[in-house]
Design a protein around this motif. Sequence first.
Motif, PDB file in Angstrom:
ATOM      1  N   LEU A  24       0.827  -1.210   0.000  1.00  0.00           N
ATOM      2  CA  LEU A  24       0.000   0.000   0.000  1.00  0.00           C
ATOM      3  C   LEU A  24       0.863   1.262   0.000  1.00  0.00           C
ATOM      4  O   LEU A  24       0.555   2.240  -0.678  1.00  0.00           O
ATOM      5  CB  LEU A  24      -0.950  -0.008   1.200  1.00  0.00           C
ATOM      6  CG  LEU A  24      -2.057  -1.061   1.149  1.00  0.00           C
ATOM      7  CD1 LEU A  24      -2.748  -1.178   2.503  1.00  0.00           C
ATOM      8  CD2 LEU A  24      -3.049  -0.744   0.049  1.00  0.00           C
ATOM      9  N   ILE A  25       1.955   1.226   0.772  1.00  0.00           N
ATOM     10  CA  ILE A  25       2.873   2.372   0.815  1.00  0.00           C
ATOM     11  C   ILE A  25       3.489   2.600  -0.561  1.00  0.00           C
ATOM     12  O   ILE A  25       3.515   3.724  -1.076  1.00  0.00           O
ATOM     13  CB  ILE A  25       3.972   2.147   1.875  1.00  0.00           C
ATOM     14  CG1 ILE A  25       3.388   2.248   3.287  1.00  0.00           C
ATOM     15  CG2 ILE A  25       5.125   3.139   1.693  1.00  0.00           C
ATOM     16  CD1 ILE A  25       4.319   1.757   4.388  1.00  0.00           C
ATOM     17  N   VAL A  26       3.999   1.543  -1.167  1.00  0.00           N
ATOM     18  CA  VAL A  26       4.627   1.652  -2.487  1.00  0.00           C
ATOM     19  C   VAL A  26       3.618   2.164  -3.509  1.00  0.00           C
ATOM     20  O   VAL A  26       3.932   3.032  -4.330  1.00  0.00           O
ATOM     21  CB  VAL A  26       5.224   0.292  -2.923  1.00  0.00           C
ATOM     22  CG1 VAL A  26       5.608   0.305  -4.387  1.00  0.00           C
ATOM     23  CG2 VAL A  26       6.423  -0.055  -2.066  1.00  0.00           C
ATOM     24  N   LEU A  50      13.314   0.950   1.934  1.00  0.00           N
ATOM     25  CA  LEU A  50      12.565   1.159   0.709  1.00  0.00           C
ATOM     26  C   LEU A  50      12.647   2.643   0.372  1.00  0.00           C
ATOM     27  O   LEU A  50      12.339   3.487   1.213  1.00  0.00           O
ATOM     28  CB  LEU A  50      11.098   0.766   0.907  1.00  0.00           C
ATOM     29  CG  LEU A  50      10.132   1.149  -0.204  1.00  0.00           C
ATOM     30  CD1 LEU A  50      10.411   0.324  -1.459  1.00  0.00           C
ATOM     31  CD2 LEU A  50       8.698   0.953   0.255  1.00  0.00           C
ATOM     32  N   ARG A  51      13.103   2.959  -0.829  1.00  0.00           N
ATOM     33  CA  ARG A  51      13.230   4.363  -1.245  1.00  0.00           C
ATOM     34  C   ARG A  51      12.520   4.551  -2.579  1.00  0.00           C
ATOM     35  O   ARG A  51      12.747   3.798  -3.519  1.00  0.00           O
ATOM     36  CB  ARG A  51      14.696   4.758  -1.359  1.00  0.00           C
ATOM     37  CG  ARG A  51      14.880   6.214  -1.797  1.00  0.00           C
ATOM     38  CD  ARG A  51      16.320   6.667  -1.664  1.00  0.00           C
ATOM     39  NE  ARG A  51      16.643   6.782  -0.247  1.00  0.00           N
ATOM     40  CZ  ARG A  51      17.685   6.194   0.345  1.00  0.00           C
ATOM     41  NH1 ARG A  51      18.516   5.457  -0.338  1.00  0.00           N
ATOM     42  NH2 ARG A  51      17.898   6.356   1.630  1.00  0.00           N
ATOM     43  N   ARG A  84       6.373  -0.850  12.374  1.00  0.00           N
ATOM     44  CA  ARG A  84       7.415  -0.376  13.311  1.00  0.00           C
ATOM     45  C   ARG A  84       8.588   0.262  12.581  1.00  0.00           C
ATOM     46  O   ARG A  84       9.743   0.057  12.936  1.00  0.00           O
ATOM     47  CB  ARG A  84       7.880  -1.518  14.206  1.00  0.00           C
ATOM     48  CG  ARG A  84       6.805  -2.020  15.135  1.00  0.00           C
ATOM     49  CD  ARG A  84       7.326  -3.123  16.034  1.00  0.00           C
ATOM     50  NE  ARG A  84       6.311  -3.574  16.948  1.00  0.00           N
ATOM     51  CZ  ARG A  84       5.397  -4.512  16.681  1.00  0.00           C
ATOM     52  NH1 ARG A  84       5.381  -5.087  15.503  1.00  0.00           N
ATOM     53  NH2 ARG A  84       4.510  -4.864  17.577  1.00  0.00           N
ATOM     54  N   GLY A  85       8.260   1.025  11.554  1.00  0.00           N
ATOM     55  CA  GLY A  85       9.289   1.662  10.750  1.00  0.00           C
ATOM     56  C   GLY A  85       9.375   3.145  10.986  1.00  0.00           C
ATOM     57  O   GLY A  85       8.636   3.716  11.783  1.00  0.00           O
ATOM     58  N   ILE A 110      11.582   4.641   3.648  1.00  0.00           N
ATOM     59  CA  ILE A 110      10.977   3.890   4.738  1.00  0.00           C
ATOM     60  C   ILE A 110      12.011   2.885   5.207  1.00  0.00           C
ATOM     61  O   ILE A 110      12.619   2.186   4.394  1.00  0.00           O
ATOM     62  CB  ILE A 110       9.733   3.090   4.251  1.00  0.00           C
ATOM     63  CG1 ILE A 110       8.747   3.956   3.521  1.00  0.00           C
ATOM     64  CG2 ILE A 110       9.106   2.300   5.390  1.00  0.00           C
ATOM     65  CD1 ILE A 110       7.849   4.790   4.328  1.00  0.00           C
ATOM     66  N   ARG A 111      12.213   2.823   6.511  1.00  0.00           N
ATOM     67  CA  ARG A 111      13.083   1.794   7.099  1.00  0.00           C
ATOM     68  C   ARG A 111      12.282   1.066   8.157  1.00  0.00           C
ATOM     69  O   ARG A 111      11.603   1.699   8.962  1.00  0.00           O
ATOM     70  CB  ARG A 111      14.319   2.436   7.740  1.00  0.00           C
ATOM     71  CG  ARG A 111      15.310   2.947   6.731  1.00  0.00           C
ATOM     72  CD  ARG A 111      16.610   3.439   7.402  1.00  0.00           C
ATOM     73  NE  ARG A 111      17.503   3.966   6.421  1.00  0.00           N
ATOM     74  CZ  ARG A 111      17.442   5.194   5.909  1.00  0.00           C
ATOM     75  NH1 ARG A 111      16.525   6.024   6.320  1.00  0.00           N
ATOM     76  NH2 ARG A 111      18.303   5.587   4.993  1.00  0.00           N
TER      77      ARG A 111
END
Length: 156
Positions: free
Chosen positions: A63-65, A101-102, A135-136, A149-150
């Motif tokens: 969903l984030i991507v 994730l970048r 938990r990122g 995002i890490r």
Amino acid sequence: MTGVQTCALPIFYTIDSLSRVDLASYIRTLAERIRATLAPRARVEIDAEKTEVTVEHAVPLGLIVNELITNAFKYGRSSDGPSTEPDLRVGLHVVDSVLTLRVSDRGPGLPPGFDISKARSLGMNLVRTLTRQIRGDFSVGGPGGCFTIRCPLREA
């Protein structure tokens, strides 16, 4: 139906097991489908190592991507004309059980003083909430729009 494409659901049906998802493959497919729909001429560079994650990570990360790539194609397009640089870059790497994730574009960048913690858009709220769920942490920067995002990976 005229030109309507579904993205997320058919991708998951091509996976052998839902207990672990190859996030790199999922991101490549998702990025290509969004590009084909929103920006067919855009150039995309994906540097994603094979990373299997649990479904508990795959769904929020997917969903984030989806949100970040969609925003990059909608708002991150450079008006500088032709370039040798890709319009969108996506990176996915794992070091010491931390997934990074970048998603970045070569557009005009974020407005001066942009603060992700104060952003009121539904999309940015969704990204913040989903990042907390795994938990990122979430950071933004430039040039262009660059979202990172890490999160720690849990063992299955």
